[in-house]
Each structure stands twice: as C-alpha cells, then as structure tokens.
Design a protein around this motif. Structure first.
Motif, PDB file in Angstrom:
ATOM      1  N   SER A 139      -1.683   6.866  -1.333  1.00 34.81           N
ATOM      2  CA  SER A 139      -1.260   7.175   0.052  1.00 34.81           C
ATOM      3  C   SER A 139      -2.264   8.011   0.857  1.00 34.81           C
ATOM      4  CB  SER A 139       0.113   7.844   0.037  1.00 34.81           C
ATOM      5  OG  SER A 139       1.056   6.950  -0.507  1.00 34.81           O
ATOM      6  N   ASP A 190       2.502  11.983 -16.234  1.00 38.77           N
ATOM      7  CA  ASP A 190       3.685  11.306 -16.780  1.00 38.77           C
ATOM      8  C   ASP A 190       3.498  11.169 -18.281  1.00 38.77           C
ATOM      9  OD1 ASP A 190       4.817  10.990 -14.330  1.00 38.77           O
ATOM     10  OD2 ASP A 190       4.302   8.863 -14.093  1.00 38.77           O
ATOM     11  N   SER A 220       2.214   5.062 -17.418  1.00 38.80           N
ATOM     12  CA  SER A 220       0.925   5.474 -17.963  1.00 38.80           C
ATOM     13  C   SER A 220       0.466   6.680 -17.152  1.00 38.80           C
ATOM     14  CB  SER A 220      -0.059   4.310 -17.826  1.00 38.80           C
ATOM     15  OG  SER A 220      -1.342   4.728 -18.193  1.00 38.80           O
ATOM     16  N   GLN A 224      -2.595   1.606  -8.107  1.00 36.19           N
ATOM     17  CA  GLN A 224      -1.715   1.325  -6.967  1.00 36.19           C
ATOM     18  C   GLN A 224      -2.507   0.532  -5.940  1.00 36.19           C
ATOM     19  OE1 GLN A 224       0.026   4.975  -5.389  1.00 36.19           O
ATOM     20  NE2 GLN A 224       1.732   4.837  -6.850  1.00 36.19           N
ATOM     21  N   ARG A 238      -1.214  10.678 -13.030  1.00 34.34           N
ATOM     22  CA  ARG A 238      -0.033  11.562 -13.036  1.00 34.34           C
ATOM     23  C   ARG A 238       0.203  12.094 -14.428  1.00 34.34           C
ATOM     24  NH1 ARG A 238       4.395   8.371  -9.273  1.00 34.34           N
ATOM     25  NH2 ARG A 238       2.904   7.971  -7.610  1.00 34.34           N
ATOM     26  N   GLU A 281      11.104  -1.412 -11.349  1.00 33.01           N
ATOM     27  CA  GLU A 281      10.658  -1.049 -10.005  1.00 33.01           C
ATOM     28  C   GLU A 281       9.153  -1.295  -9.894  1.00 33.01           C
ATOM     29  OE1 GLU A 281      10.746   3.237  -9.360  1.00 33.01           O
ATOM     30  OE2 GLU A 281       8.916   2.816  -8.233  1.00 33.01           O
ATOM     31  N   VAL A 282       8.738  -1.980  -8.832  1.00 31.70           N
ATOM     32  CA  VAL A 282       7.310  -2.297  -8.711  1.00 31.70           C
ATOM     33  C   VAL A 282       6.627  -1.685  -7.482  1.00 31.70           C
ATOM     34  CG1 VAL A 282       7.386  -4.453 -10.029  1.00 31.70           C
ATOM     35  CG2 VAL A 282       7.774  -4.510  -7.555  1.00 31.70           C
ATOM     36  N   LEU A 283       7.413  -1.273  -6.498  1.00 37.72           N
ATOM     37  CA  LEU A 283       6.741  -0.695  -5.325  1.00 37.72           C
ATOM     38  C   LEU A 283       7.685   0.172  -4.515  1.00 37.72           C
ATOM     39  CD1 LEU A 283       7.454  -2.198  -2.300  1.00 37.72           C
ATOM     40  CD2 LEU A 283       6.409  -4.094  -3.495  1.00 37.72           C
ATOM     41  N   GLN A 343      -1.396   9.232  -5.957  1.00 36.23           N
ATOM     42  CA  GLN A 343      -0.989   8.024  -5.251  1.00 36.23           C
ATOM     43  C   GLN A 343      -2.154   7.587  -4.361  1.00 36.23           C
ATOM     44  OE1 GLN A 343       2.302   9.174  -2.705  1.00 36.23           O
ATOM     45  NE2 GLN A 343       1.319  11.068  -2.053  1.00 36.23           N
TER      46      GLN A 343
HETATM   47  C1  FA5 Z   1       4.467   6.269  -4.556  1.00 30.08           C
HETATM   48  O1  FA5 Z   1       3.489   6.587  -5.244  1.00 30.08           O
HETATM   49  C2  FA5 Z   1       4.342   6.148  -3.073  1.00 30.08           C
HETATM   50  N1  FA5 Z   1       3.081   6.657  -2.641  1.00 30.08           N
HETATM   51  C3  FA5 Z   1       4.530   4.695  -2.661  1.00 30.08           C
HETATM   52  C4  FA5 Z   1       4.690   4.528  -1.187  1.00 30.08           C
HETATM   53  C5  FA5 Z   1       3.573   4.305  -0.399  1.00 30.08           C
HETATM   54  C6  FA5 Z   1       5.947   4.674  -0.596  1.00 30.08           C
HETATM   55  C7  FA5 Z   1       3.722   4.166   0.975  1.00 30.08           C
HETATM   56  C8  FA5 Z   1       6.098   4.563   0.761  1.00 30.08           C
HETATM   57  C9  FA5 Z   1       4.983   4.291   1.546  1.00 30.08           C
HETATM   58  P1  FA5 Z   1       6.024   5.817  -6.587  1.00 30.08           P
HETATM   59  O2  FA5 Z   1       5.824   7.107  -7.258  1.00 30.08           O
HETATM   60  O3  FA5 Z   1       7.391   5.235  -6.649  1.00 30.08           O
HETATM   61  O4  FA5 Z   1       5.625   5.879  -5.062  1.00 30.08           O
HETATM   62  O5  FA5 Z   1       4.974   4.781  -7.171  1.00 30.08           O
HETATM   63  C10 FA5 Z   1       4.801   3.504  -6.602  1.00 30.08           C
HETATM   64  C11 FA5 Z   1       4.648   2.445  -7.690  1.00 30.08           C
HETATM   65  O6  FA5 Z   1       3.626   2.824  -8.600  1.00 30.08           O
HETATM   66  C12 FA5 Z   1       5.891   2.279  -8.563  1.00 30.08           C
HETATM   67  O7  FA5 Z   1       6.797   1.405  -7.950  1.00 30.08           O
HETATM   68  C13 FA5 Z   1       5.328   1.707  -9.814  1.00 30.08           C
HETATM   69  O8  FA5 Z   1       5.095   0.327  -9.673  1.00 30.08           O
HETATM   70  C14 FA5 Z   1       3.990   2.396  -9.912  1.00 30.08           C
HETATM   71  N2  FA5 Z   1       4.045   3.574 -10.811  1.00 30.08           N
HETATM   72  C15 FA5 Z   1       4.509   4.804 -10.557  1.00 30.08           C
HETATM   73  N3  FA5 Z   1       4.344   5.622 -11.618  1.00 30.08           N
HETATM   74  C16 FA5 Z   1       3.768   4.858 -12.580  1.00 30.08           C
HETATM   75  C17 FA5 Z   1       3.319   5.118 -13.916  1.00 30.08           C
HETATM   76  N4  FA5 Z   1       3.374   6.326 -14.469  1.00 30.08           N
HETATM   77  N5  FA5 Z   1       2.765   4.081 -14.607  1.00 30.08           N
HETATM   78  C18 FA5 Z   1       2.635   2.876 -14.034  1.00 30.08           C
HETATM   79  N6  FA5 Z   1       3.020   2.568 -12.798  1.00 30.08           N
HETATM   80  C19 FA5 Z   1       3.587   3.557 -12.070  1.00 30.08           C
END
Ligand code: FA5
Length: 349
Positions: A176, A205, A212, A217, A203, A286-288, A174
């Motif tokens: 973060s 994933d 992907s 991010q 990741r 879900e986008v964020l 991430q």
């Molecule tokens: C996070 O990674 C947190 N760090 C986000 C965050 C930051 C929360 C600061 C609070 C404060 P998450 O795993 O849900 O959260 O990923 C955030 C976004 O990344 C998702 O909403 C999605 O848009 C994108 N994302 C996550 N995994 C994938 C993936 N494998 N492929 C593409 N996009 C992805």
C-alpha cells in the motif's frame, strides 16, 4: 681425406639420431645444422682443404646438409601425424551414447502468477510499478502506516505485525505505501492514475499452511473523477475470472481497513462448487483486500477528495497460486525444491 670422412660420419650419426623415436627434432636441427651446429663446425675445416679438392668436399657437405634437412622434415611430419592420430583416438566420439540432459530454467511459479496478473492489468490500461525507487521493500513508518491513515498508536497496526529496522524504518508489511508514492508523482492533467505495484512484503506472522513471514502482494489503485464501488467490483471480478475462470466460486464480504471506506475482502472457494453442495461445506480462502480509498489518505497525498475518488486493492499472489495449482501449503513455494518447482513450467515442456 679426413673432412669427407668426418662429414660422412656426421651424416650416419645424424640418421641414427633422427631415427630415434624420442628425438626432439627442433633441438636436433639446431645441433646439427644451426650456426654453431656440428655441420657448420666441420665445414669450418674447408679452409684447410687443398684448392683442387674443395669442390668435391663442398658437394659432400651440401649432400650431408640436404640429407639431414630432408630427414628432419620427414621425421617432423611423422611425429605430427602420430600426435594427431593419438589425439583423434583419444577424442573419438561415440555417437551411440545417450546425450546429456540440460535442464532449462523457468520463472518461479509465483513470478508466473505475477506476470499473468500484470498482463491482465496492462490490458486494462494500468501501469506497472515495480522498480526499487518507486516501490521500495525497506520503507518508512510514514509511508507504510501514517500515510495509510494509521497514525502511531492506531490499534489496527496490530493487524500487520512488523519487522522494524529502526523506530521509523521497517520492512514494508504491505504494498500500500506505493499508493502514496505513485500519487505524489502523478500528473492528473494527463488523466486518472491507474497503477498496479507487485512486490515482496514482510510480516512477523507465524508461518503455517496459508501464512508466510515473507510473501507477495500486488497493489492496485485507480484515482480519478467519479470512480465508484462498481468500478472496483468490475475490476476485481475481471482479474478473478481471468485467473480462476468458472471453476472456483468467488465471494465478496464487508471488511475493515483504515485506508479504505467501505472495505471488502474477497474469498475464493478451495474447490469446485457444484449446485448440490451444502454452502456450509464450501471452504474459503481469503485472497485480497480492497475498498474505496479513505478521504484522509487522499488528503495526505495532496488530492482533493471532493474532486477525486479512488479505489485500491491488495492481492495475495501466493494464495492465488495455491488455489490455481491446488498447492495446500504456502511454504512449498519457498523451499526451493526443484522437483516441486519444475512442475510449473508454463511452456508445458
Ligand atoms: C492488506 O495488506 C491491505 N494492504 C490490502 C488492501 C490494499 C486493502 C488496498 C485495501 C486497499 P491484508 O493484510 O488482508 O491486507 O493482506 C492482503 C492479502 O495478502 C491477503 O488477502 C492475502 O492474500 C495476503 N496475505 C496476507 N498475509 C499473508 C501471509 N502472511 N502470507 C501470505 N499471504 C498473505
């Protein structure tokens, strides 16, 4: 008189040799007129010519020299002209032929979305952090997890399956960790921290239409006095409006992240939502993720949570691009098929 005949014979033979189409003019000049050339050789015989004849023989010698020199000059010019014409003939340009098309490149569609996001936040007074020192892709476990309130055995680590390089070094899952890296450097006497950090994350994933193993991010964080959930909501709505306008519906729902409390996630409807639509028929993506920064995170970064509050968010530009352009498979962005990518030409040409 032998020498005059020799000179005349030389002239005749010179004319013949110069006229030969394959004559190498420079070689011939050296051979005929050079210091060790044929004419010089003959004129060495002058010393044996009777004094009263020398003038006449000398004049013949001069005439031979001049004739040969002139002929060589003419022949050289003719040869050069011939070569030039040959070249011009060969390089003749047919102006009626269709021109060749030069393909002009363009930024990748994901870079275009990231640029749009950056422009929006720059307009809101955020700074953009994207250099390799302040936002590294190879991170430490400490910054990626521990400083984000995810100690070693925290079950929420399972939310982000990780590529480890060593037990302490990993590919960041991430953006973060850039929160802590920015907070460490921020001087609060100059005002609140307002930053975004776009970048690649990784990741383990399983790739599918919306996931992907490597994606992007854009992290965002605001730290200051009296930062509230209303600020977070206003900021998120502004970027969603900017990118999607009125076309897609947006919903915010409670969620969980160890580094924010409360936490939210934002979904966007895949399609345009019309008033007559059954809410159950709306498809969401879900986008964020976002939330109010957990006091533990602030404390670990040396910030007093009683004085400062903060919000943070992590946007997924890949999914933004899917929604914006109606791309139904995230893998398209990574196949590098020019036929696909060239559709997203922001100059519209
Ligand atoms: C996070 O990674 C947190 N760090 C986000 C965050 C930051 C929360 C600061 C609070 C404060 P998450 O795993 O849900 O959260 O990923 C955030 C976004 O990344 C998702 O909403 C999605 O848009 C994108 N994302 C996550 N995994 C994938 C993936 N494998 N492929 C593409 N996009 C992805």
């Amino acid at each position: 008189m032998g020498l005059i005949e020799d000179l005349t014979a030389l002239k005749n033979s010179a004319v013949e040799r110069i006229n030969d189409n394959n004559a190498d003019i420079e070689q011939l000049r050296i051979k005929l007129l050079g210091k060790k050339g044929e004419l010089t050789g003959l004129l060495k015989g002058m010393k044996d010519v009777a004094a009263e004849n020398r003038k006449m023989v000398g004049e013949v010698g001069n005439d031979v020299r001049q004739t040969i020199t002139e002929l060589l000059k003419q022949k050289k010019r003719a040869q050069e002209e011939y070569e030039l014409n040959k070249q011009l003939q060969a390089e003749k340009i047919d102006v009626t032929l269709p021109g060749s098309v030069h393909h002009v490149g363009q930024p990748h569609v994901l870079q275009q979305i990231i640029d749009e996001i950056e422009q929006h936040f720059l307009g809101l007074g955020f700074e953009v952090i994207d250099d390799i020192v302040d936002s590294p892709e190879v991170e430490t476990d400490e910054y990626n997890f521990e400083r984000e309130n995810l100690p070693k055995d925290h079950p929420a680590r399972d939310m982000q399956d990780t590529f480890y390089i060593t037990p302490e070094i990993l590919l960041r899952t991430q953006t973060s960790p850039v929160q802590s890296r920015s907070l460490e450097k921020h001087d609060f006497s100059k005002g609140p921290l307002k930053m975004i950090a776009p970048g690649k994350v990784y990741r383990r994933d399983t790739d599918d239409a919306t996931h992907s193993h490597q994606f992007h991010q854009v992290e965002g964080m605001v730290v200051g006095e009296n930062i509230t959930m209303a600020d977070l909501k206003g900021t998120l709505l502004s970027i969603m409006q900017e990118l999607f306008g009125e076309k897609h519906q947006i919903r915010m729902r409670p969620s969980y992240f160890p580094f924010t409390e409360p936490s939210v996630e934002v979904d966007v409807s895949w399609n345009e939502v019309t008033p007559d639509m059954n809410p159950e028929d709306i498809e969401w993506i879900e986008v964020l993720g976002a939330g109010m920064t957990h006091p533990n995170v602030l404390r670990m970064d040396g910030i007093d949570p009683d004085k400062y509050s903060a919000f943070a968010f992590g946007l997924g530009p890949d999914r933004f691009a899917m929604l914006k352009y109606g791309v139904d498979d995230i893998r398209q962005f990574y196949l590098n098929d020019v036929r696909f990518l060239s559709q997203f030409n922001r100059k519209g040409n």
